[in-house]
Write an enzyme that holds these catalytic residues in place. Structure first.
Site, PDB file in Angstrom:
ATOM      1  CG  ASP A 107       7.065   0.667  -7.367  1.00 60.46           C
ATOM      2  OD1 ASP A 107       7.559  -0.321  -6.820  1.00 60.46           O
ATOM      3  OD2 ASP A 107       6.115   0.612  -8.161  1.00 60.46           O
ATOM      4  CE  LYS A 135       9.596  -2.256  -4.390  1.00 58.42           C
ATOM      5  NZ  LYS A 135       8.120  -2.412  -4.347  1.00 58.42           N
TER       6      LYS A 135
HETATM    7  P1  5GP Z   1       5.905   5.332  -7.871  1.00 62.17           P
HETATM    8  O1  5GP Z   1       5.208   6.600  -8.254  1.00 62.17           O
HETATM    9  O2  5GP Z   1       7.412   5.448  -7.903  1.00 62.17           O
HETATM   10  O3  5GP Z   1       5.418   4.145  -8.638  1.00 62.17           O
HETATM   11  O4  5GP Z   1       5.423   5.001  -6.421  1.00 62.17           O
HETATM   12  C1  5GP Z   1       6.083   5.415  -5.323  1.00 62.17           C
HETATM   13  C2  5GP Z   1       5.216   5.236  -4.099  1.00 62.17           C
HETATM   14  O5  5GP Z   1       4.571   3.952  -4.100  1.00 62.17           O
HETATM   15  C3  5GP Z   1       6.092   5.254  -2.892  1.00 62.17           C
HETATM   16  O6  5GP Z   1       6.290   6.564  -2.435  1.00 62.17           O
HETATM   17  C4  5GP Z   1       5.334   4.384  -1.942  1.00 62.17           C
HETATM   18  O7  5GP Z   1       4.382   5.159  -1.271  1.00 62.17           O
HETATM   19  C5  5GP Z   1       4.633   3.370  -2.827  1.00 62.17           C
HETATM   20  N1  5GP Z   1       5.405   2.110  -2.903  1.00 62.17           N
HETATM   21  C6  5GP Z   1       6.078   1.637  -3.963  1.00 62.17           C
HETATM   22  N2  5GP Z   1       6.687   0.460  -3.682  1.00 62.17           N
HETATM   23  C7  5GP Z   1       6.375   0.194  -2.393  1.00 62.17           C
HETATM   24  C8  5GP Z   1       6.730  -0.906  -1.505  1.00 62.17           C
HETATM   25  O8  5GP Z   1       7.439  -1.869  -1.825  1.00 62.17           O
HETATM   26  N3  5GP Z   1       6.235  -0.817  -0.247  1.00 62.17           N
HETATM   27  C9  5GP Z   1       5.438   0.212   0.182  1.00 62.17           C
HETATM   28  N4  5GP Z   1       5.015   0.163   1.442  1.00 62.17           N
HETATM   29  N5  5GP Z   1       5.104   1.259  -0.623  1.00 62.17           N
HETATM   30  C10 5GP Z   1       5.571   1.239  -1.888  1.00 62.17           C
END
Ligand code: 5GP
Ligand code: MG
Length: 180
Positions: A107, A135
């Site tokens: 994300d 994303k």
């Molecule tokens: P980042 O550190 O890349 O911002 O966050 C990644 C983590 O956020 C992912 O491993 C997941 O656990 C959570 N996450 C981010 N986007 C989503 C989403 O659309 N749905 C869900 N269920 N979890 C998400």
């Protein structure tokens, strides 16, 4: 594919079908097989969300390998340089090993940016990253994904391991939050 579902009062609509997921998982696993055959890689699966994807991917790879699991601390607020990811459960000596990190979704990239940095310090032979979902519009940290399933819009998704407050992990396909 099933119709819309609800969890904790929110509505989700079908987004990526089981068949589409299977096709991508097969493609990714055959790429990984070609790269890692004979190298006995260590898969590092990021819990909790990646458990379903990892189970399918690693079985489809069909190579000699080992598997371990980590849970990563999530970072609150904005990035602060020099902060170290808390790695829970990396109980393997990864020095000189070929590592393949398996994540459900990237994300902002914050979690993996820190974790990959920590892993590199442990002097593995190589590191690659496989993520089911990305994303691109949400990305804030530079994370190199070597094997990617799908690029998706910046909307919340559930299913195939991904949860909404604990629910929906067991759905066999991926659903997207409906616009209200
Ligand atoms: P980042 O550190 O890349 O911002 O966050 C990644 C983590 O956020 C992912 O491993 C997941 O656990 C959570 N996450 C981010 N986007 C989503 C989403 O659309 N749905 C869900 N269920 N979890 C998400
Ligand atoms: Mg995750």
């Amino acid at each position: 594919m099933k119709k819309n579902i609800t969890a904790h009062g929110l509505s989700f609509e079908p987004f990526i079908s089981e068949a589409e997921i299977n096709t991508r998982v097969e493609a990714l696993s055959s790429q990984i097989r070609q790269q890692y055959e004979g190298k006995q890689p260590l898969f590092i699966v990021v819990l909790n969300g990646a458990f379903v994807f990892a189970a399918d991917l690693i079985r489809a790879c069909d190579i000699a390998c080992e598997v371990t699991f980590v849970r990563l601390a999530s970072y609150e607020g904005t990035a602060s340089t020099g902060k170290v990811a808390t790695v829970l459960g990396l109980d393997f000596d990864v020095k000189n090993r070929h590592l393949i990190v398996v994540e459900d979704i990237v994300d902002s990239g914050r979690t993996l940016y820190h974790f990959m940095g920590e892993l590199k310090k442990k002097e593995p032979a190589s590191i690659s990253l496989v993520a089911l979902l990305l994303k691109p519009d949400a990305l804030q940290f530079s994370v190199k994904i070597d094997y990617l399933g799908f690029e998706i819009p910046n909307k919340f998704v559930v299913g195939y391991g991904l949860d909404y407050n604990g629910l929906c992990r067991n759905l066999p396909s991926i659903y997207q939050l409906k616009d209200r």
